[in-house]
Design a protein around this motif. Sequence first.
Motif, short mmCIF file in Angstrom:
data_model
loop_
_atom_site.label_atom_id
_atom_site.label_comp_id
_atom_site.label_asym_id
_atom_site.label_seq_id
_atom_site.Cartn_x
_atom_site.Cartn_y
_atom_site.Cartn_z
N LEU A 76 0.77 -1.05 -0.10
CA LEU A 76 0.20 0.22 0.03
C LEU A 76 0.91 1.34 0.10
N LEU A 77 1.94 1.36 0.70
CA LEU A 77 2.88 2.33 0.45
C LEU A 77 3.45 2.60 -0.83
N ASN A 78 3.92 1.67 -1.53
CA ASN A 78 4.41 1.86 -2.97
C ASN A 78 2.97 2.19 -3.85
N LEU A 79 1.72 1.68 -3.76
CA LEU A 79 0.84 2.27 -4.34
C LEU A 79 0.52 3.66 -4.07
N LEU A 80 0.39 4.10 -2.74
CA LEU A 80 0.20 5.49 -2.56
C LEU A 80 1.28 6.42 -3.20
N LEU A 81 2.38 5.92 -3.01
CA LEU A 81 3.66 6.90 -3.41
C LEU A 81 3.48 6.94 -4.98
N ARG A 82 3.24 5.80 -5.68
CA ARG A 82 3.05 5.82 -7.05
C ARG A 82 1.72 6.61 -7.57
N ASN A 83 0.78 6.73 -6.78
CA ASN A 83 -0.32 7.68 -6.90
C ASN A 83 -0.09 8.95 -6.71
N TYR A 84 0.83 9.48 -5.76
CA TYR A 84 1.07 10.67 -5.30
C TYR A 84 2.14 11.14 -6.47
N LEU A 85 2.95 10.19 -7.04
CA LEU A 85 4.00 10.79 -8.04
C LEU A 85 3.39 10.86 -9.42
N ALA A 86 2.20 10.30 -9.49
CA ALA A 86 1.53 10.32 -10.87
C ALA A 86 0.75 11.95 -10.99
N TYR A 87 0.41 12.36 -9.97
CA TYR A 87 -0.17 13.73 -9.99
C TYR A 87 0.67 14.76 -9.53
N ASN A 88 1.94 14.47 -9.42
CA ASN A 88 3.31 15.39 -9.12
C ASN A 88 2.89 15.88 -7.58
N LEU A 89 2.37 15.15 -6.68
CA LEU A 89 2.05 15.62 -5.33
C LEU A 89 3.45 15.23 -4.48
N TYR A 90 4.48 15.72 -4.69
CA TYR A 90 5.58 15.43 -4.38
C TYR A 90 5.79 15.80 -2.63
N GLU A 91 5.18 16.81 -2.08
CA GLU A 91 4.94 17.10 -0.94
C GLU A 91 4.63 15.98 0.12
N GLN A 92 3.08 15.71 -0.33
CA GLN A 92 2.40 14.76 0.20
C GLN A 92 3.11 13.40 0.13
N ALA A 93 3.68 13.08 -0.57
CA ALA A 93 4.45 11.88 -0.62
C ALA A 93 5.61 12.01 0.10
N LEU A 94 6.38 12.85 0.26
CA LEU A 94 7.52 13.08 1.18
C LEU A 94 6.85 13.07 2.77
N LYS A 95 5.59 13.68 3.08
CA LYS A 95 5.08 13.40 4.28
C LYS A 95 4.63 12.17 4.67
N LEU A 96 4.14 11.38 3.78
CA LEU A 96 3.88 10.21 3.92
C LEU A 96 4.84 9.12 4.08
N VAL A 97 6.03 9.44 3.62
CA VAL A 97 7.26 8.51 4.01
C VAL A 97 7.75 8.96 5.36
N GLN A 98 7.90 10.33 5.67
CA GLN A 98 8.57 10.60 6.92
C GLN A 98 7.64 10.24 8.24
#
Length: 98
Positions: A76-98
Motif C-alpha cells: 500500500l505504501l508503494n501504491l500510495l507513492l505511485r499515486n502521489y507521484l502520478a499527480y506530482n504531489l511530491y510534498e504529500q509523498a514526502l510527508k507520507l514517507v517521513q
Amino acid sequence: LTDKKEKDKALECGRTLVLWLKTFNRRTLDIFAARAYFYLSLAYERLGKLSDIRPELLTAYRTACLRHDAMGQATLLNLLLRNYLAYNLYEQALKLVQ
C-alpha cells in the motif's frame, strides 16, 4: 482482465474482491488483500481515475499499520507513492514517507 484490455470488468472484479476480503479478519488473507489492492489500483490507473482510489488506499494503509501487516504496508505504501507521484504531489509523498 487487465491483459485483455477489459478495463471496466477488471475494475468491478477488483472492487468485488477487495470488498469480499474486507469481510474477513484473518491474518492469513493479508497477502491476498495486498495483491487485490494492487490489481484494484492498476485498474483505476488504466482507466485514468487514479485519484479516485487514494482515500481507500490511505484507509487500507492505516489499517495495515494497526494490524502489523508488513506485506500490506509495503504494497500500500508503494501504491500510495505511485499515486502521489502520478499527480506530482511530491510534498504529500514526502510527508507520507517521513
